[in-house]
Every structure is written in C-alpha cells, then in structure tokens.
Enzyme design. Structure first.
Site, PDB file in Angstrom:
ATOM      1  N   MET A 190       0.931  -1.230  -0.087  1.00 36.41           N
ATOM      2  CA  MET A 190      -0.053  -0.007   0.043  1.00 36.41           C
ATOM      3  C   MET A 190       0.881   1.342   0.114  1.00 36.41           C
ATOM      4  O   MET A 190       0.409   2.240   0.228  1.00 36.41           O
ATOM      5  CB  MET A 190      -0.817  -0.075   1.209  1.00 36.41           C
ATOM      6  CG  MET A 190      -1.926  -1.012   1.209  1.00 36.41           C
ATOM      7  SD  MET A 190      -3.472  -0.848   2.087  1.00 36.41           S
ATOM      8  CE  MET A 190      -2.744  -0.814   3.643  1.00 36.41           C
ATOM      9  N   HIS A 215       9.499  -3.678   3.273  1.00 40.55           N
ATOM     10  CA  HIS A 215       8.962  -4.023   1.837  1.00 40.55           C
ATOM     11  C   HIS A 215      10.292  -4.132   0.800  1.00 40.55           C
ATOM     12  O   HIS A 215      10.190  -4.905   0.035  1.00 40.55           O
ATOM     13  CB  HIS A 215       8.295  -2.500   1.367  1.00 40.55           C
ATOM     14  CG  HIS A 215       7.196  -2.305   2.171  1.00 40.55           C
ATOM     15  ND1 HIS A 215       6.892  -1.217   2.991  1.00 40.55           N
ATOM     16  CD2 HIS A 215       6.034  -2.975   2.216  1.00 40.55           C
ATOM     17  CE1 HIS A 215       5.703  -0.992   3.501  1.00 40.55           C
ATOM     18  NE2 HIS A 215       5.000  -1.842   2.938  1.00 40.55           N
TER      19      HIS A 215
HETATM   20  O1  PAF Z   1      -0.252  -5.793   3.459  1.00 39.25           O
HETATM   21  C1  PAF Z   1      -0.540  -4.814   2.768  1.00 39.25           C
HETATM   22  O2  PAF Z   1       0.129  -3.816   2.507  1.00 39.25           O
HETATM   23  C2  PAF Z   1      -1.849  -4.989   2.334  1.00 39.25           C
HETATM   24  O3  PAF Z   1      -2.803  -5.562   3.145  1.00 39.25           O
HETATM   25  C3  PAF Z   1      -1.779  -5.795   0.747  1.00 39.25           C
HETATM   26  C4  PAF Z   1      -1.391  -7.199   0.928  1.00 39.25           C
HETATM   27  C5  PAF Z   1      -1.105  -5.048  -0.224  1.00 39.25           C
HETATM   28  C6  PAF Z   1      -3.265  -5.593   0.321  1.00 39.25           C
HETATM   29  O4  PAF Z   1      -3.784  -4.323   0.284  1.00 39.25           O
END
Ligand code: PAF
Length: 274
Positions: free
Chosen positions: A26, A33
């Site tokens: 997101m 990430h």
């Molecule tokens: O973990 C996240 O950032 C969100 O829940 C995802 C998997 C991108 C789904 O919107």
C-alpha cells in the site's frame, strides 16, 4: 522501472517477461518492503510491485484517509531495489464499478485481527485476488509481520488452486526491536520510544514457552496488563498454533505469539514464532 496503471497496459507490458514475482504493497515503503523486493529477485526474471491503498480493507473510522501516500519517494526506493515494473492503479482502474463480488475467507477471518477489524480480511483477500489476476505472478511475497494476513492468503491460494508460490518474508525491525510498519510514522517521539515494549512483551512470552511454561492465559494476561500499565490499550496478546491460529490443542504444537495494541491513536501489531 516501468510504471503502469490501467490493467490492460500492465497486462501487455508483462507479456513474455518470463517468471514473475510480485510484491503487493500500500506504499509508504520501508526497509521491510524493500527486503521483500530484493528476495523477489531470487524467485523470478521480472519483479513486479504494486502500490494501491485498498479502501475495501479499512473499516469505518480507520485510517484510510490519512494513510501515508508517498508515491515519489516510493518510486525511488523501488527503482533502487531493482524492481522492474510498478503497478500503480487508481481506484477507478482497479474498481471501475463498485466491487460487488467479494472473496469471503472462512472462520480465520473472525479471529484475532478479524475480531477487532471486521471485514478487514474480506477486503484484503478480494484485492489480493484481483491484483493476482492483473499481474498473474508465479510467486508472491508478503511480510510475516502481518502473520494472519499471510495465512489468509496462503489458504486462499491453496483452496482456489492458484498457480502461485506464496513466500513469507521475515519481519524487519528497527535496532530497538520495533517491527517496521508504515503506521510507525504516526507515533509521536514519546510513543516511538515506548513502542518497542510490544516486542519485548511478546519475546518474554516466547522465552517462558521455551522454558516449558504452559499457562497461556496467565502469560497473555500479564503481557496485556504490563502494556496497559504503560499507557497502551491492548486488543489482544495471544499464544496460538502456527498452523491455524487457534488456541493450542496439544502441548507440542508449534506456536506463535501474536499481539495488537494501541499506543495513543496508533494501532501496532507484532508476532514471534516460538
Ligand atoms: O499488507 C498490505 O500492505 C496490504 O494488506 C496488501 C497485501 C497490499 C493488500 O492491500
């Protein structure tokens, strides 16, 4: 790095790109990430990330509107991490009409996070399935910090026979142990100093379990009371089976300690496998 938005553009860009590994996010990217992006490279010829703040997984009164949107900085981080393609749909691209078909996860969606965020995992499963349909990856990577989310997605992939390998990435932590999260940015400096206590309480339970303690309820109660006495409002601290997140049924089931607690206006989650 190529950036695509409409689904049709993404699909044509991903033709003949070999094996694709996908990291949905997101946005407001942090080192957790980026570690998933780097791991993705080992699974594929082409690494695809997505940035989409998914309204469907936020409940009324949650932080959808204030969720940090940092697109330019995110693009720079993705580029530096060697991501090949970014899928960055708008709401109109992904939900051109109200999303009426929703994917309903089974009982697991009502446990733990689901008890405090009703509908959350329906929204997650629905968007992840839709993103999978757009990207059509052979592998997909998710952080273990969202332990229950990873389980919901693994179960979805297995039950719907999706030809996707789901890979869980270890939680990346700050030096003081706080799990990295986009929501850490909401913490004041006093709250940020207090925040590692969540991890410490979870670790304390893990140590006790390793030493043979089996009074789960007492461990959970004491950890929640300790957090709350330091200004937290705890939703749950729970010792659960790794396999299904249910309370332990046998003394030797592999366990995980999961917790969610609010510090001021910020809700933090964390977990540790035993
Ligand atoms: O973990 C996240 O950032 C969100 O829940 C995802 C998997 C991108 C789904 O919107």
């Amino acid at each position: 790095m190529e950036i695509h938005a409409p689904i049709a553009d993404l699909r044509s860009a991903l033709r003949n790109r070999g094996r694709v590994a996908f990291v949905p996010t997101m946005g407001n990217l942090h080192a957790g990430h980026i570690s998933l992006m780097r791991q993705a490279r080992a699974h594929a010829d082409t690494v695809v990330a997505s940035i989409f703040v998914n309204r469907l997984q936020f409940g009324p009164g949650e932080d959808f509107d204030k969720y940090p949107r940092t697109f330019q900085a995110d693009c720079e981080k993705l580029e530096a991490a060697g991501v090949d393609v970014l899928f960055a749909p708008t709401e109109a691209d992904l939900y051109p009409e109200p999303q009426q078909y929703m994917l309903e996860p089974p009982e697991i969606q009502g446990l733990l996070e689901g008890e405090f965020r009703p509908g959350h995992f329906r929204g997650v499963a629905t968007v992840v399935l839709k993103l999978f349909n757009c990207v059509q990856p052979q592998a997909a990577l998710f952080g273990k910090k969202d332990y229950q989310q990873l389980m919901v997605i693994r179960n979805m992939v297995r039950q719907l026979a999706l030809p996707i390998e789901v890979v869980g990435g270890e939680t990346v932590r700050a030096e003081d142990g706080l799990a990295l999260s986009s929501r850490n940015g909401y913490l004041s400096s006093a709250e940020r100093a207090e925040a590692p206590r969540l991890r410490r309480e979870i670790s304390r339970i893990c140590d006790a379990l390793r030493h043979g303690e089996r009074d789960y309820a007492r461990l959970e109660r004491e950890a929640a009371a300790s957090l709350d006495s330091h200004g937290w409002a705890t939703d749950y601290v729970a010792v659960r089976q790794q396999a299904d997140l249910l309370p332990p049924a046998t003394p030797d089931a592999p366990l995980v300690v999961v917790a969610a607690s609010r510090l001021g206006a910020t809700r933090l989650i964390d977990n540790q496998e035993v």
